[in-house]
Enzyme design. Structure first.
Site, PDB file in Angstrom:
ATOM      1  N   ASP A   8       0.879  -1.158   0.000  1.00 26.33           N
ATOM      2  CA  ASP A   8       0.000   0.000   0.000  1.00 26.33           C
ATOM      3  C   ASP A   8       0.931   1.226   0.000  1.00 26.33           C
ATOM      4  O   ASP A   8       2.127   1.098   0.272  1.00 26.33           O
ATOM      5  CB  ASP A   8      -0.868  -0.037   1.264  1.00 26.33           C
ATOM      6  N   LEU A   9       0.424   2.385  -0.314  1.00 25.39           N
ATOM      7  CA  LEU A   9       1.289   3.583  -0.368  1.00 25.39           C
ATOM      8  C   LEU A   9       1.122   4.477   0.869  1.00 25.39           C
ATOM      9  O   LEU A   9       2.035   4.603   1.690  1.00 25.39           O
ATOM     10  CB  LEU A   9       0.966   4.374  -1.647  1.00 25.39           C
ATOM     11  N   ASP A  10      -0.079   5.073   0.985  1.00 27.63           N
ATOM     12  CA  ASP A  10      -0.320   6.023   2.077  1.00 27.63           C
ATOM     13  C   ASP A  10      -0.252   5.298   3.427  1.00 27.63           C
ATOM     14  O   ASP A  10      -1.019   4.356   3.661  1.00 27.63           O
ATOM     15  CB  ASP A  10      -1.713   6.660   1.920  1.00 27.63           C
ATOM     16  N   THR A  16       1.128  10.184   4.102  1.00 27.77           N
ATOM     17  CA  THR A  16       0.309  11.216   3.456  1.00 27.77           C
ATOM     18  C   THR A  16      -1.062  11.361   4.110  1.00 27.77           C
ATOM     19  O   THR A  16      -1.812  12.278   3.750  1.00 27.77           O
ATOM     20  CB  THR A  16       0.112  10.883   1.961  1.00 27.77           C
ATOM     21  N   LYS A  44      -8.945   5.747   5.686  1.00 25.16           N
ATOM     22  CA  LYS A  44      -7.707   5.127   5.208  1.00 25.16           C
ATOM     23  C   LYS A  44      -8.010   3.951   4.289  1.00 25.16           C
ATOM     24  O   LYS A  44      -8.800   3.075   4.642  1.00 25.16           O
ATOM     25  CB  LYS A  44      -6.848   4.668   6.389  1.00 25.16           C
ATOM     26  N   SER A 115      -2.423   0.689  -4.304  1.00 20.36           N
ATOM     27  CA  SER A 115      -2.994   1.813  -3.558  1.00 20.36           C
ATOM     28  C   SER A 115      -4.254   2.305  -4.244  1.00 20.36           C
ATOM     29  O   SER A 115      -4.319   2.326  -5.475  1.00 20.36           O
ATOM     30  CB  SER A 115      -1.971   2.961  -3.507  1.00 20.36           C
ATOM     31  N   ALA A 116      -5.214   2.739  -3.436  1.00 21.45           N
ATOM     32  CA  ALA A 116      -6.447   3.310  -3.997  1.00 21.45           C
ATOM     33  C   ALA A 116      -6.194   4.705  -4.562  1.00 21.45           C
ATOM     34  O   ALA A 116      -7.053   5.278  -5.213  1.00 21.45           O
ATOM     35  CB  ALA A 116      -7.510   3.390  -2.906  1.00 21.45           C
ATOM     36  N   LYS A 146     -10.788  -1.695  -1.731  1.00 21.52           N
ATOM     37  CA  LYS A 146     -10.506  -2.458  -0.519  1.00 21.52           C
ATOM     38  C   LYS A 146     -11.728  -2.345   0.387  1.00 21.52           C
ATOM     39  O   LYS A 146     -12.346  -1.286   0.395  1.00 21.52           O
ATOM     40  CB  LYS A 146      -9.268  -1.881   0.194  1.00 21.52           C
ATOM     41  N   GLU A 170       0.290  -3.281   4.650  1.00 22.41           N
ATOM     42  CA  GLU A 170      -0.864  -2.380   4.773  1.00 22.41           C
ATOM     43  C   GLU A 170      -0.931  -1.709   6.135  1.00 22.41           C
ATOM     44  O   GLU A 170      -0.558  -2.308   7.138  1.00 22.41           O
ATOM     45  CB  GLU A 170      -2.150  -3.196   4.630  1.00 22.41           C
ATOM     46  N   ASP A 171      -1.446  -0.482   6.140  1.00 22.60           N
ATOM     47  CA  ASP A 171      -1.672   0.202   7.426  1.00 22.60           C
ATOM     48  C   ASP A 171      -3.157   0.324   7.746  1.00 22.60           C
ATOM     49  O   ASP A 171      -3.510   0.822   8.814  1.00 22.60           O
ATOM     50  CB  ASP A 171      -1.056   1.612   7.407  1.00 22.60           C
TER      51      ASP A 171
END
Ligand code: BG6
Ligand code: MG
Length: 216
Positions: A8-10, A16, A44, A115-116, A146, A170-171
């Site tokens: 995942d990115l954020d 971010t 998120k 990432s979304a 997700k 993932e966070d």
């Protein structure tokens, strides 16, 4: 033996979430809706439009706007968010991320972004790590967000790795659910909030090496 990593990115590669929050909070204020950091947790991993829908529902304004007006509101939030992203530099990578990506490269383990965010390619460029990823799933190509596993399955396809041979990072709770539903090993990146269902929890990438994860 694991053969691919899906990130995942954020909240995983960079933080971010604070910029998303600033931009959503400003828009919500304009609409007379007050959101706090606890509410932000719910956003998120959720797409831009879905985030807007949740904010409007929270403010009892779900029925107030036409589809076109909602698009304009989401666009306004994004313009503000992209302004905030301009200040990103490689110093905004979360601790240990760059070293981990370098280890993966040395082991020939392909890495993908699931990432979304439609801003993912821009953010990765600002962080100076775009070339470290062999694939970035385009969220425009997805039919479900997700916690549906679609984005993770697609990421595995793009790097030609079976989901059972891949590890997802993932966070967000919705992301952990998606990774597990895809049949992958899930690592939760958490700075305190609980993440149910993760196979392993880390606080930062400084706690793990690509070599040890390859053995999972
Ligand atoms: C996810 C974030 O990575 O991307 C969500 O966790 C965000 O909070 C989503 O809404 C969509 O991002 P963007 O950049 O396309 O608005
Ligand atoms: Mg995230």
């Amino acid at each position: 033996m694991k053969k691919g990593f899906v990130f995942d990115l954020d909240g995983v590669i960079t933080d971010t979430a604070k910029y998303h929050f600033i931009a959503w909070q400003a828009l919500a204020e304009e609409l007379g809706i007050t959101i706090d950091l606890a509410f932000n947790e719910q956003l998120k991993g959720i797409s831009r439009m879905e985030s807007l829908e949740r904010i409007l529902a929270f403010g009892h304004q779900a029925e107030k706007f036409t589809e076109q007006e909602k698009q304009a509101l989401a666009e306004k939030k994004n313009t503000h968010y992209v302004e905030l992203l301009q200040s990103l530099t490689p110093n905004d990578l979360l601790p240990g991320v760059k070293a981990f990506l370098d280890q993966a490269k040395a082991l020939n383990i392909p890495c993908a972004i699931a990432s979304a965010s439609k801003n993912a390619p821009f953010i990765l460029e600002k962080l100076g790590v775009k070339e470290d990823f062999q694939a970035i799933v385009d969220p425009n190509t997805l039919s479900k967000g997700k916690p549906d596993p679609e984005i993770f399955i697609k990421a595995c396809q793009l790097i030609q790795v079976q989901p059972s041979d891949a590890i997802g990072f993932e966070d967000a709770q919705a992301g952990i659910q998606g990774i597990k539903a895809a049949g992958m090993y899930a690592i939760g990146v958490s700075v305190g909030e609980p993440l149910d269902g993760a196979d392993q929890i880390i606080h930062s990438f400084t706690e793990i090496t690509a070599k040890e994860l390859q053995q999972r």
